[in-house]
Write an enzyme that holds these catalytic residues in place. Sequence first.
Site, mmCIF file in Angstrom:
data_model
loop_
_atom_site.group_PDB
_atom_site.id
_atom_site.type_symbol
_atom_site.label_atom_id
_atom_site.label_comp_id
_atom_site.label_asym_id
_atom_site.label_seq_id
_atom_site.Cartn_x
_atom_site.Cartn_y
_atom_site.Cartn_z
ATOM 1 N N HIS A 96 3.339 23.729 -1.487
ATOM 2 C CA HIS A 96 3.441 23.342 -0.077
ATOM 3 C C HIS A 96 3.402 24.533 0.853
ATOM 4 O O HIS A 96 3.278 24.368 2.048
ATOM 5 C CB HIS A 96 4.758 22.586 0.156
ATOM 6 N N GLU A 106 -7.905 13.477 -0.704
ATOM 7 C CA GLU A 106 -8.308 14.433 0.326
ATOM 8 C C GLU A 106 -9.818 14.492 0.463
ATOM 9 O O GLU A 106 -10.347 14.640 1.563
ATOM 10 C CB GLU A 106 -7.731 15.822 0.026
#
Length: 707
Positions: A511, A443
């Site tokens: 998540h 990321e």
Amino acid sequence: MAAIPQKHAKDAAQVAAQDAKSPAADWRTVVRQIAISRALDDLEETRLLPERKVLYQFSARGHDVTQVLLGRQLTGARDGVGAYYRSRPLLLTLGLSVDEALASTMMKVGGMSEGRDIGVVFNLPRKKGACVLPVCGGVGTQYTPAVGWAQALRYRHSTLGDTECADSIAVVHGGDASTATNGFWAALNIVTTERLPLLFFIEDNAYGISVPSKLQTPGGNIAKNLAAFRGLRVLDGDGSDPVGAATLIEDAVRGVRSGGGPALLRLTVPRLSGHSGQDTQAYKSAAAIQSERDRDPFKRLRIQLVPEILSEGDWDAEIESAQAIVAGALERVDGLPPPDPAGVRRFVFSESRDDGLPDIQAQGGIWADRVSLPAGTTQADSQGPRINLVTAVRRTLERELAVNPRMVIFGEDVGQKGGVHAATLGLQEKFGTARVFDTSLSEEGIIGRAVGMAAAGLMPVPEIQFRKYADPAAEQLNDCGTMRWRTANRFAAPMVVRIPGGFFKCGDPWHSQSNEVQWLHGVGWRLAMPSNAQDAVGLLRSALRGNDPTIFFEHRSLLDASWARRPYPGDEFIVPFGKASLLQAGNAVTVVTWGAMVERCELALRRTEISADLLDLRTLSPWDREATLKSVRKTRRCLIVHEDTVTAGFGAEIAAVLAKDAFFDLDAPIERLAMPDVPSPHNPVLLDAVLPSVAAIASALAALVAI
Ligand SMILES: Cc1ncc(C[n+]2csc(CCOP(=O)(O)OP(=O)(O)O)c2C)c(N)n1
């Protein structure tokens, strides 16, 4: 010409060979540029720091010779440079003026950040010639944006036909300790897998402040350790031998420029001052300090050049000329005013000038290059077929890819698979792998690369697969948001980061978090949290055609929710940021909410039959204060509902504004209903126990109107 003393004969021969073929061969200019850097360091260390006219001093003494030699090789029309706080000699060689350098460290008007950032945390916007991306204070942050620049070069050349990018390269400069950072390794993986034209230029002074390089990489030599790294050319040399270093630098740059793929050049250099002005170097022995002095590359250069290449008089003249240049700059800069405090709030976001035209940054994004896109409309086409939210995202991306050739989409699994949420399904097939592509699982690499691409004039649209996985990119996200402000509108990196998040059928701590408040504390980011397909189309298009970095939060529970399905509002439909949607009007209470809570609030109001204003904020940065205040002044009560945890959630901010600006209009305390301060739980039974439910909202409403 005087005979060359035997021990320097080899040096002189090397110099002569250099002379014939290298831009660094103009040794006289090289000497002057190094001497200017030294004179600046001297001035700051001996006068300006003690006089407190400079508050934070970083000397480049010892690093300067190799940097000047590198700078002279960066002649590509669109070369891009990632730099750090010790890169000033490189910047001076690339065109930073001495006045700008001094105004920066002396925190004056005319410095590269107008007094907002540390004076050696530079930038150098450039449409032609080497451009230096905004330097950050975080060690290692320079790497992945430089990778983005390198990838943008390839894209601009092969997809946009920009021939000036063909033999331009990216160079990233760092110290030995920076090779231990996540950013370094993320960059290394990307450039070698993608074979991008990037040179890592590592000046190894053997310390990261006081920590020796053997604690940064085993054995203390990153070049040795990377010798077998696939796809990377590695060069290693002694930076205190300027003539030898010049050859190595030229070789390394030429290799990358001629299509040889990424390279890493490590040069050992002495750090001839403390890490910064405050550092007494008590951790070094006297012998170690003396040995560093003995390796001073500038002294060595004199031996190599004088008298065979430069006469003693020429050398001295260059030193004197450098000192005069710096003294002249000091005289001018010392008289400059400090920056006007009235301007310190400017340029957090893109702004307009007094005449109403946009005050566009010098570099970064499509606005800086005056790219024009079709005009948008706020009129929705209500005849379109009903689509779900994920289709709204996909169609908008597809349309914008078609009209904006500078837009690129990337992230984990977004290519052939079409994303794990299917938001990019079919886009790679339609637009090709240069415009829609998979990335490595990094990321930091995804967002850092986006920063460099934006700086190089593209509109990057990175996807972070799930909200929590933005954490490894936190540093790049933060630095991207502050870029415009830090550089006083010289640079900006507009991009749209799509992040699915929030609960789905179940929760979990990874998540399903929403935690949008983190972006709101991140200066410089716009944030959209659409609750339905129509708003998703309009807000996403606004962001993609806008001039600020934007987080576009795609709520997982809404992607295919029937409530969120709406008629496709059209290919040019836009929703301006900062405009709440009044979903229903009433008198007894104002309900303020966003994202997945909107439907629940609507159902709760239906269940209770309470007459209420229901405001869907749609964007939280900016948020529609005016609409909220106007409504609360009318209804005199307010319930704020959000999914993010309650303590310091965005509801607290709204409540604080209402408590101040609508205090005398309120008939009841402002209520908040939000997740308690726990991570999102997995079992749906547990999730239901903590998420604001329709029943809980209904009873909070009933209680509030009963006060
Ligand atoms: C991410 C991060 N961690 C820690 C620091 C504090 N810090 C500033 S410079 C530095 C040492 C860096 O050394 P190196 O990369 O070798 O460069 P040099 O200063 O030696 O030129 C440290 C620990 C920082 N700025 N950023």
